[in-house]
Design a protein around this motif. Sequence first.
Motif, PDB file in Angstrom:
ATOM      1  N   CYS A 194       0.849  -1.438   0.166  1.00 20.28           N
ATOM      2  CA  CYS A 194       0.013  -0.212  -0.124  1.00 20.28           C
ATOM      3  C   CYS A 194       0.959   1.178   0.116  1.00 20.28           C
ATOM      4  O   CYS A 194       1.803   1.493   0.940  1.00 20.28           O
ATOM      5  CB  CYS A 194      -0.910   0.069   1.239  1.00 20.28           C
ATOM      6  SG  CYS A 194      -1.654  -1.411   1.665  1.00 20.28           S
ATOM      7  N   ASP A 213       4.194   1.228   2.507  1.00 21.90           N
ATOM      8  CA  ASP A 213       5.291   1.402   1.586  1.00 21.90           C
ATOM      9  C   ASP A 213       5.642   2.926   1.723  1.00 21.90           C
ATOM     10  O   ASP A 213       5.648   3.719   0.787  1.00 21.90           O
ATOM     11  CB  ASP A 213       5.289   1.147   0.194  1.00 21.90           C
ATOM     12  CG  ASP A 213       6.471   1.240  -0.529  1.00 21.90           C
ATOM     13  OD1 ASP A 213       7.573   1.135   0.073  1.00 21.90           O
ATOM     14  OD2 ASP A 213       6.560   1.119  -1.926  1.00 21.90           O
ATOM     15  N   ASN A 251       9.599   4.995   1.383  1.00 23.71           N
ATOM     16  CA  ASN A 251       9.169   4.350   0.179  1.00 23.71           C
ATOM     17  C   ASN A 251       9.883   3.748  -0.567  1.00 23.71           C
ATOM     18  O   ASN A 251      11.148   3.987  -1.209  1.00 23.71           O
ATOM     19  CB  ASN A 251       8.328   5.379  -0.669  1.00 23.71           C
ATOM     20  CG  ASN A 251       7.645   5.011  -2.189  1.00 23.71           C
ATOM     21  OD1 ASN A 251       8.288   5.265  -3.076  1.00 23.71           O
ATOM     22  ND2 ASN A 251       6.666   4.023  -1.906  1.00 23.71           N
ATOM     23  N   HIS A 295       6.858  -0.579  -5.269  1.00 23.83           N
ATOM     24  CA  HIS A 295       5.973  -2.020  -5.248  1.00 23.83           C
ATOM     25  C   HIS A 295       6.656  -2.963  -5.156  1.00 23.83           C
ATOM     26  O   HIS A 295       6.287  -3.819  -4.049  1.00 23.83           O
ATOM     27  CB  HIS A 295       5.208  -1.735  -6.448  1.00 23.83           C
ATOM     28  CG  HIS A 295       4.169  -2.961  -6.892  1.00 23.83           C
ATOM     29  ND1 HIS A 295       4.006  -3.445  -8.112  1.00 23.83           N
ATOM     30  CD2 HIS A 295       3.496  -3.519  -6.048  1.00 23.83           C
ATOM     31  CE1 HIS A 295       3.109  -4.481  -7.877  1.00 23.83           C
ATOM     32  NE2 HIS A 295       2.849  -4.496  -6.740  1.00 23.83           N
ATOM     33  N   ALA A 346       8.231  -3.747  -1.674  1.00 20.33           N
ATOM     34  CA  ALA A 346       7.105  -3.762  -0.736  1.00 20.33           C
ATOM     35  C   ALA A 346       6.365  -5.008  -0.683  1.00 20.33           C
ATOM     36  O   ALA A 346       6.548  -5.580   0.515  1.00 20.33           O
ATOM     37  CB  ALA A 346       6.141  -2.779  -0.966  1.00 20.33           C
ATOM     38  N   ALA A 350      -3.686  -3.111  -3.660  1.00 22.48           N
ATOM     39  CA  ALA A 350      -4.476  -2.697  -2.651  1.00 22.48           C
ATOM     40  C   ALA A 350      -5.858  -2.141  -3.337  1.00 22.48           C
ATOM     41  O   ALA A 350      -6.871  -1.671  -2.664  1.00 22.48           O
ATOM     42  CB  ALA A 350      -3.960  -1.688  -1.727  1.00 22.48           C
ATOM     43  N   ASP A 351      -5.793  -1.629  -4.599  1.00 18.18           N
ATOM     44  CA  ASP A 351      -6.786  -0.734  -5.305  1.00 18.18           C
ATOM     45  C   ASP A 351      -8.139  -1.478  -6.011  1.00 18.18           C
ATOM     46  O   ASP A 351      -8.869  -1.100  -6.337  1.00 18.18           O
ATOM     47  CB  ASP A 351      -6.347   0.016  -6.443  1.00 18.18           C
ATOM     48  CG  ASP A 351      -5.336  -1.030  -7.387  1.00 18.18           C
ATOM     49  OD1 ASP A 351      -5.617  -1.948  -7.322  1.00 18.18           O
ATOM     50  OD2 ASP A 351      -4.829  -0.288  -8.205  1.00 18.18           O
ATOM     51  N   ARG A 376      -9.659  -7.547 -15.278  1.00 19.36           N
ATOM     52  CA  ARG A 376      -9.137  -6.445 -14.375  1.00 19.36           C
ATOM     53  C   ARG A 376     -10.355  -5.148 -14.193  1.00 19.36           C
ATOM     54  O   ARG A 376     -10.470  -4.934 -15.316  1.00 19.36           O
ATOM     55  CB  ARG A 376      -7.888  -6.130 -15.061  1.00 19.36           C
ATOM     56  CG  ARG A 376      -7.095  -5.025 -14.211  1.00 19.36           C
ATOM     57  CD  ARG A 376      -5.737  -4.749 -14.514  1.00 19.36           C
ATOM     58  NE  ARG A 376      -4.907  -3.669 -14.424  1.00 19.36           N
ATOM     59  CZ  ARG A 376      -4.302  -3.515 -13.233  1.00 19.36           C
ATOM     60  NH1 ARG A 376      -4.105  -4.555 -12.220  1.00 19.36           N
ATOM     61  NH2 ARG A 376      -3.736  -2.443 -13.152  1.00 19.36           N
ATOM     62  N   ARG A 413      -9.641   0.897 -10.807  1.00 21.84           N
ATOM     63  CA  ARG A 413      -9.150   1.260  -9.638  1.00 21.84           C
ATOM     64  C   ARG A 413     -10.349   1.863  -8.651  1.00 21.84           C
ATOM     65  O   ARG A 413     -11.068   2.641  -9.224  1.00 21.84           O
ATOM     66  CB  ARG A 413      -8.126   2.642  -9.801  1.00 21.84           C
ATOM     67  CG  ARG A 413      -7.217   2.716  -8.688  1.00 21.84           C
ATOM     68  CD  ARG A 413      -6.149   3.732  -8.766  1.00 21.84           C
ATOM     69  NE  ARG A 413      -4.796   3.044  -8.344  1.00 21.84           N
ATOM     70  CZ  ARG A 413      -4.621   3.023  -7.194  1.00 21.84           C
ATOM     71  NH1 ARG A 413      -5.307   3.404  -6.112  1.00 21.84           N
ATOM     72  NH2 ARG A 413      -3.262   2.814  -6.651  1.00 21.84           N
ATOM     73  N   SER A 430      -3.261   6.072  -9.971  1.00 28.86           N
ATOM     74  CA  SER A 430      -2.524   4.945 -10.217  1.00 28.86           C
ATOM     75  C   SER A 430      -1.279   5.694  -9.587  1.00 28.86           C
ATOM     76  O   SER A 430      -0.804   6.879  -9.540  1.00 28.86           O
ATOM     77  CB  SER A 430      -2.317   4.882 -11.768  1.00 28.86           C
ATOM     78  OG  SER A 430      -0.952   4.108 -11.795  1.00 28.86           O
ATOM     79  N   LYS A 431      -0.349   4.768  -8.953  1.00 31.34           N
ATOM     80  CA  LYS A 431       0.922   4.897  -8.153  1.00 31.34           C
ATOM     81  C   LYS A 431       2.145   4.794  -8.989  1.00 31.34           C
ATOM     82  O   LYS A 431       3.281   4.795  -8.924  1.00 31.34           O
ATOM     83  CB  LYS A 431       1.211   4.315  -6.943  1.00 31.34           C
ATOM     84  CG  LYS A 431       0.069   4.422  -5.980  1.00 31.34           C
ATOM     85  CD  LYS A 431      -0.297   5.942  -5.512  1.00 31.34           C
ATOM     86  CE  LYS A 431      -1.463   6.154  -4.356  1.00 31.34           C
ATOM     87  NZ  LYS A 431      -2.653   5.737  -5.015  1.00 31.34           N
TER      88      LYS A 431
HETATM   89  N1  UDP Z   1       2.541   0.661  -4.658  1.00 31.14           N
HETATM   90  C1  UDP Z   1       3.505   0.459  -3.704  1.00 31.14           C
HETATM   91  N2  UDP Z   1       4.697   1.301  -3.562  1.00 31.14           N
HETATM   92  C2  UDP Z   1       4.789   2.051  -4.955  1.00 31.14           C
HETATM   93  C3  UDP Z   1       3.843   2.263  -5.712  1.00 31.14           C
HETATM   94  C4  UDP Z   1       2.776   1.329  -5.716  1.00 31.14           C
HETATM   95  O1  UDP Z   1       3.341  -0.432  -2.619  1.00 31.14           O
HETATM   96  O2  UDP Z   1       5.895   3.085  -4.946  1.00 31.14           O
HETATM   97  C5  UDP Z   1       1.283  -0.256  -4.415  1.00 31.14           C
HETATM   98  C6  UDP Z   1       0.086   0.458  -4.691  1.00 31.14           C
HETATM   99  O3  UDP Z   1      -0.493   0.926  -3.320  1.00 31.14           O
HETATM  100  C7  UDP Z   1      -0.648  -0.781  -5.373  1.00 31.14           C
HETATM  101  C8  UDP Z   1       0.084  -1.581  -6.013  1.00 31.14           C
HETATM  102  O4  UDP Z   1       1.582  -1.124  -5.604  1.00 31.14           O
HETATM  103  O5  UDP Z   1      -1.274  -1.576  -3.959  1.00 31.14           O
HETATM  104  C9  UDP Z   1       0.043  -1.155  -7.546  1.00 31.14           C
HETATM  105  O6  UDP Z   1      -0.014   0.212  -7.851  1.00 31.14           O
HETATM  106  P1  UDP Z   1      -0.894   0.641  -8.662  1.00 31.14           P
HETATM  107  O7  UDP Z   1      -2.487   0.520  -8.598  1.00 31.14           O
HETATM  108  O8  UDP Z   1      -0.905   2.262  -8.436  1.00 31.14           O
HETATM  109  O9  UDP Z   1      -0.502   0.576  -9.992  1.00 31.14           O
HETATM  110  P2  UDP Z   1      -1.450   0.359 -11.419  1.00 31.14           P
HETATM  111  O10 UDP Z   1      -2.388  -0.568 -11.147  1.00 31.14           O
HETATM  112  O11 UDP Z   1      -1.860   1.754 -11.942  1.00 31.14           O
HETATM  113  O12 UDP Z   1      -0.091  -0.151 -12.505  1.00 31.14           O
END
Ligand code: UDP
Length: 332
Positions: free
Chosen positions: A5, A43, A72, A75, A78, A98-99, A199, A202, A207-208
Amino acid sequence: MVIPCYNEEEVLSETAARMRDKYLSLEQQKLISPESRIVFVNDGSKDSTWDIIKDLHAASPELFSGIDLAHNSGHQNAVLAGLMTVKDLCDISITMDADLQDDINAVDEMVKKYYEGNQVVYGVRSARKTDTFFKKFTAESFYKFMKLMGADVVYNHADFRLMSRRVLEELSGFKEVNLFLRGMVPLIGFQSCSVFYERSERFAGESKYPLRKMISFAVNGITSFSTKPLKFITATGFIMSVMSVFAFIWAFVAKFAGFAELGWSSLLCSIWLIGGLQLFCLGIIGEYVGKIYAEVKHRPRFIVADFLNDLGAEFLDKNSGTTEHNSQTNGQ
Ligand code: UDP
Ligand code: MG
């Protein structure tokens, strides 16, 4: 379950609520033990994510747990932090974002696949209806390019994945710092299969993974798993050197036919030959750099799946969890 997260305050309560329901249903179906836990890995979030995790734990310590990373770390780190923390406490682990983009209902099938003898179950996206064209295009090109570069990744599988304790044990033997779990897990081996899911969008928040992070993730994936770019340099250098022969012939023809300017032939020949040789030499150095890179990773050179007779008695003694686990998978 391990959930990374990063700044997820907007989704965490909903994620936790849905997971609680899922856990209760899994428990009722006797697919998981009542001692199973959901571990959130904070994270280094800058918002109230960690407070929410602490509250969840305070309210239901038998279900929710948490790890707080000091800063941090990204991902992949973490996820690994969570997995390495739980590896001696669980029989199976599932990592999920987490999303709520990964379909939590796929978990049932994943667990069932484990009981059928799979040590790794990959969650694979069957459709990307809700992704923007840009995300879909970049993501799918990424998987195709990775394959082209020789890295063994599962197409359209991100980090929604079940791994048995045995696999986690082996994963802990990979000491590399630049993590790319999607490439590392297939490298470990063992019986595996895929579970397909759609899928979704979110649930909340943003998005992170902005484009900058996506590109660096892709570059990391390629450079961590493939030395093909280095081989590409060698090949280009070689081709250029060969082409310089043709440049030589052309230069001589032009010179003797009388339509070459003074000095043109020698310049043309030197450019092609020196250019080619330089690239070729760079490529050779690159080959060695590639070897050094592979060596410093200290990846396990082999992974034993099983022993017959008493060959592995000592090994299995040291890994008593593994023996237990093996008999469990075989017996159920
Ligand atoms: N996340 C993390 N650290 C980071 C970036 C993302 O732990 O530096 C987590 C984020 O909380 C989420 C997962 O990695 O649970 C995936 O990120 P996100 O959904 O933003 O990516 P996307 O699905 O857009 O590729
Ligand atoms: Mg997401």
